[in-house]
Design an enzyme around this catalytic site. Structure first.
Site, PDB file in Angstrom:
ATOM      1  N   ARG A  66     -11.138   2.709  11.463  1.00  0.00           N
ATOM      2  CA  ARG A  66     -12.058   2.887   9.790  1.00  0.00           C
ATOM      3  C   ARG A  66     -12.889   1.753  10.816  1.00  0.00           C
ATOM      4  O   ARG A  66     -12.073   0.840   9.739  1.00  0.00           O
ATOM      5  CB  ARG A  66     -12.427   3.769   9.181  1.00  0.00           C
ATOM      6  CG  ARG A  66     -13.566   4.596   8.469  1.00  0.00           C
ATOM      7  CD  ARG A  66     -13.074   4.189   7.212  1.00  0.00           C
ATOM      8  NE  ARG A  66     -12.941   2.525   6.847  1.00  0.00           N
ATOM      9  CZ  ARG A  66     -11.918   2.664   5.789  1.00  0.00           C
ATOM     10  NH1 ARG A  66     -10.681   3.269   5.576  1.00  0.00           N
ATOM     11  NH2 ARG A  66     -11.668   1.638   5.282  1.00  0.00           N
TER      12      ARG A  66
ATOM     13  N   GLU B  40     -14.026  -5.552   8.717  1.00  0.00           N
ATOM     14  CA  GLU B  40     -12.233  -5.335   9.279  1.00  0.00           C
ATOM     15  C   GLU B  40     -12.683  -4.165   9.952  1.00  0.00           C
ATOM     16  O   GLU B  40     -13.423  -3.321  10.170  1.00  0.00           O
ATOM     17  CB  GLU B  40     -11.309  -5.704   8.416  1.00  0.00           C
ATOM     18  CG  GLU B  40     -11.544  -4.750   7.083  1.00  0.00           C
ATOM     19  CD  GLU B  40     -10.189  -4.763   5.919  1.00  0.00           C
ATOM     20  OE1 GLU B  40      -9.601  -4.238   6.071  1.00  0.00           O
ATOM     21  OE2 GLU B  40     -11.312  -5.898   5.696  1.00  0.00           O
TER      22      GLU B  40
ATOM     23  N   ASN C 178      -9.434  -0.429  10.311  1.00  0.00           N
ATOM     24  CA  ASN C 178      -8.548  -0.467  10.150  1.00  0.00           C
ATOM     25  C   ASN C 178      -7.806   0.733  10.666  1.00  0.00           C
ATOM     26  O   ASN C 178      -8.506   1.979  10.784  1.00  0.00           O
ATOM     27  CB  ASN C 178      -8.366   0.279   9.025  1.00  0.00           C
ATOM     28  CG  ASN C 178      -9.104  -0.647   7.198  1.00  0.00           C
ATOM     29  OD1 ASN C 178      -7.888  -1.286   7.183  1.00  0.00           O
ATOM     30  ND2 ASN C 178     -10.195  -0.373   7.592  1.00  0.00           N
TER      31      ASN C 178
ATOM     32  N   GLY D 288      -6.599   5.656   5.709  1.00  0.00           N
ATOM     33  CA  GLY D 288      -6.709   6.626   3.964  1.00  0.00           C
ATOM     34  C   GLY D 288      -6.863   7.812   4.941  1.00  0.00           C
ATOM     35  O   GLY D 288      -7.375   8.624   5.065  1.00  0.00           O
TER      36      GLY D 288
ATOM     37  N   GLU E  58       0.781  -1.468  -0.610  1.00  0.00           N
ATOM     38  CA  GLU E  58      -0.474  -0.161  -0.280  1.00  0.00           C
ATOM     39  C   GLU E  58       0.741   0.974  -0.281  1.00  0.00           C
ATOM     40  O   GLU E  58       0.690   2.329   0.250  1.00  0.00           O
ATOM     41  CB  GLU E  58      -1.099  -0.160   1.291  1.00  0.00           C
ATOM     42  CG  GLU E  58      -1.532  -1.470   1.228  1.00  0.00           C
ATOM     43  CD  GLU E  58      -2.863  -0.394   2.396  1.00  0.00           C
ATOM     44  OE1 GLU E  58      -3.853  -0.639   2.995  1.00  0.00           O
ATOM     45  OE2 GLU E  58      -2.461  -1.894   3.370  1.00  0.00           O
TER      46      GLU E  58
ATOM     47  N   ASP F  32     -15.692  -0.654   8.728  1.00  0.00           N
ATOM     48  CA  ASP F  32     -16.146  -1.635   7.643  1.00  0.00           C
ATOM     49  C   ASP F  32     -17.392  -2.733   7.913  1.00  0.00           C
ATOM     50  O   ASP F  32     -16.698  -3.387   8.262  1.00  0.00           O
ATOM     51  CB  ASP F  32     -15.452  -2.733   6.436  1.00  0.00           C
ATOM     52  CG  ASP F  32     -14.129  -0.908   6.298  1.00  0.00           C
ATOM     53  OD1 ASP F  32     -14.045  -0.075   5.931  1.00  0.00           O
ATOM     54  OD2 ASP F  32     -12.772  -1.850   5.543  1.00  0.00           O
TER      55      ASP F  32
ATOM     56  N   SER G 222      -6.795  -2.353   1.652  1.00  0.00           N
ATOM     57  CA  SER G 222      -7.023  -1.958  -0.033  1.00  0.00           C
ATOM     58  C   SER G 222      -7.496  -3.201  -0.897  1.00  0.00           C
ATOM     59  O   SER G 222      -7.475  -2.804  -2.056  1.00  0.00           O
ATOM     60  CB  SER G 222      -5.436  -1.163  -0.347  1.00  0.00           C
ATOM     61  OG  SER G 222      -5.223   0.155   0.569  1.00  0.00           O
TER      62      SER G 222
ATOM     63  N   TYR H  53      -9.383   4.485  -5.022  1.00  0.00           N
ATOM     64  CA  TYR H  53      -8.811   5.573  -5.045  1.00  0.00           C
ATOM     65  C   TYR H  53      -8.675   6.407  -5.837  1.00  0.00           C
ATOM     66  O   TYR H  53      -7.702   7.770  -6.323  1.00  0.00           O
ATOM     67  CB  TYR H  53      -7.135   4.777  -4.354  1.00  0.00           C
ATOM     68  CG  TYR H  53      -7.058   3.964  -2.944  1.00  0.00           C
ATOM     69  CD1 TYR H  53      -7.657   5.062  -2.248  1.00  0.00           C
ATOM     70  CD2 TYR H  53      -6.492   3.112  -3.146  1.00  0.00           C
ATOM     71  CE1 TYR H  53      -7.521   4.264  -0.950  1.00  0.00           C
ATOM     72  CE2 TYR H  53      -7.201   2.106  -1.429  1.00  0.00           C
ATOM     73  CZ  TYR H  53      -7.047   3.350  -1.031  1.00  0.00           C
ATOM     74  OH  TYR H  53      -6.777   2.105   0.502  1.00  0.00           O
TER      75      TYR H  53
END
Length: 323
Positions: free
Chosen positions: A263, A279, A281, A285, A26, A265, A154, A224
Site C-alpha cells: 500500500r 512511502e 508499506n 495493516g 507496532e 501513501d 504507523s 487505529y
C-alpha cells in the site's frame, strides 16, 4: 509448496502460520491484524495457527510442520526483510515481498532515492544526524516540515515541525526509534492511499482511498483507535486523476520489486494537483480500521476472500524468480 497458485483449495494450503505480534513498536497493531487474518482463514477452512516470533523461535515453524506463512507482522523484524530472510533459509513460502524489496521499502530514505532516480515524484528531503542538521533542513525545506524515523511505520516517532525551536524535540523523538532520521518537505493537500495486489506486470492498483483526519492529523491514535477519521472510497477524485495516481503507484511498486501486495501513501498538492509518493508499506495493516480491506471491498473482494487470495501468493524468492 513454493508455487503461486490462486486456485488452491483451503485444505491444499496445508498447515499455515499467521505471524503476528513480534518485537517492533507496532506490535499492538500487528496483534490486531493477525487475529483478523487468523479468524478469516479459519472461517474458510484453512488450518491456520497464530505464531508470535516474540514468544517462539522461528525454527519451530519447520519442526511443527508449517507449509506456509501469512506475514501479519508490521515494522522492524516483520516487514524489513529479516523475517523474510529467515523463512527463505527455512524454505517456508510466505506472503508479501521478498528479502530485498522488503528491506528497501522499509527504509524510507532508500525508497525515495530509488523513486527519485526512476523519475517518480516524492517530496524533497534531508537525512539528518543531529539537531543542527535538523535545523539546517528546516531552513532549506521550509515550514511545515515532517521529521520521522527512516525505518518505522504507523507515524511512530513523527513530528510536524512549524518552528526552528521544535527541531530539537522532533529530532530527539525520531532518533529514539532509529539512528537515521528523515526530514521531509510537507505537502499540503489531499491525503490518499493506494493498495496494489499482484506481482510484476500483473500487479494492479485497487481504488484510492482519500483520508480526512481530524485537524489533518492522521497519527497513530487516529489511524487505529478512533472513529472520527473519514475514509472516502470511492475517493471522489476526478477519474483521470485517480487513474494517473494508480499507474504511478504501480510503477513505484514494480520499481522496488514488490510482490503479493503493498500500500502506497500519496499526497496530492493542493496548489497544482501534483501527486507525491510518501512511502510504501509491504505488510499493510489488516485491522478493522485498515485500508487495504476497505479498497478491496470497493472491488467486491471481501476481507475473507482477500486473506485467502493473499495466502495463495505465498512464495520464496527463488520460486518467484523462476515462476
Amino acid at each position: 509448496m513454493t508455487q503461486n497458485n490462486d486456485k488452491l483449495t483451503p485444505a491444499a494450503f496445508g498447515k499455515v502460520a499467521v505471524l503476528l505480534g513480534g518485537r517492533s513498536s507496532e506490535r499492538e497493531v500487528s496483534l490486531m491484524s493477525g487475529q483478523g487474518v487468523l479468524n478469516a482463514l479459519r472461517a474458510q477452512g484453512v488450518d491456520a495457527h497464530a505464531f508470535d516470533p516474540a514468544e517462539k523461535d522461528l525454527c519451530a515453524l519447520k519442526t511443527e510442520g508449517f507449509a506456509r506463512c501469512f506475514i501479519a507482522l508490521h515494522g522492524r523484524h516483520g516487514e524489513d526483510g529479516t523475517v523474510q530472510g529467515a523463512l527463505e533459509l527455512l524454505g517456508i513460502p510466505y506472503t508479501g515481498s521478498g528479502v530485498m524489496a522488503s528491506s528497501m521499502a522499509m527504509d524510507k530514505i532508500m525508497t525515495k532515492r530509488i523513486w527519485r532516480f526512476e523519475g517518480l515524484p516524492t517530496p524533497d528531503w534531508r537525512m539528518v544526524a543531529s539537531v543542527a542538521d535538523t535545523q539546517a533542513a528546516f531552513a532549506a525545506l521550509g515550514s511545515p516540515m515532517i521529521v520521522k524515523p527512516a525505518r518505522e511505520g504507523s507515524t511512530i516517532g513523527l513530528t510536524k515541525v512549524t518552528s526552528a525551536e521544535q527541531c530539537a524535540q522532533a529530532y530527539a523523538l525520531a532518533a529514539r526509534y532509529d539512528p537515521e532520521v528523515l526530514c521531509e518537505e510537507f505537502i499540503a493537500g489531499d491525503e490518499t492511499t493506494c493498495p496494489v495486489l499482484g506481482t510484476g506486470a500483473a500487479a494492479q492498483a485497487l481504488p484510492l482511498i482519500r483520508i480526512v483526519a481530524p485537524d489533518g492529523n492522521y497519527d497513530y491514535q487516529n489511524k487505529y483507535f478512533t472513529d472520527t477519521t473519514q475514509y472516502h472510497c470511492p475517493s471522489g477524485l476526478p477519474p483521470q486523476e485517480e487513474e494517473a495516481i494508480q499507474r504511478m503507484v504501480e510503477k513505484a511498486y514494480r520499481t522496488l520489486g514488490c510482490r503479493g501486495w503493498a500500500r502506497a501513501d500519496v499526497m496530492i498538492r493542493a496548489s497544482d494537483r501534483k501527486p507525491f509518493l510518501l512511502e510504501i508499506n509491504t505488510s499493510p495493516g489488516m485491522t478493522g480500521h485498515s485500508l487495504v480491506p476497505m479498497a478491496a471491498r470497493a472491488q467486491c473482494i471481501s476481507y475473507e476472500a482477500l486473506c485467502l487470495q493473499l495466502l495463495a501468493t505465498a512464495t520464496l524468492d527463488s520460486a518467484a524468480a523462476t515462476s
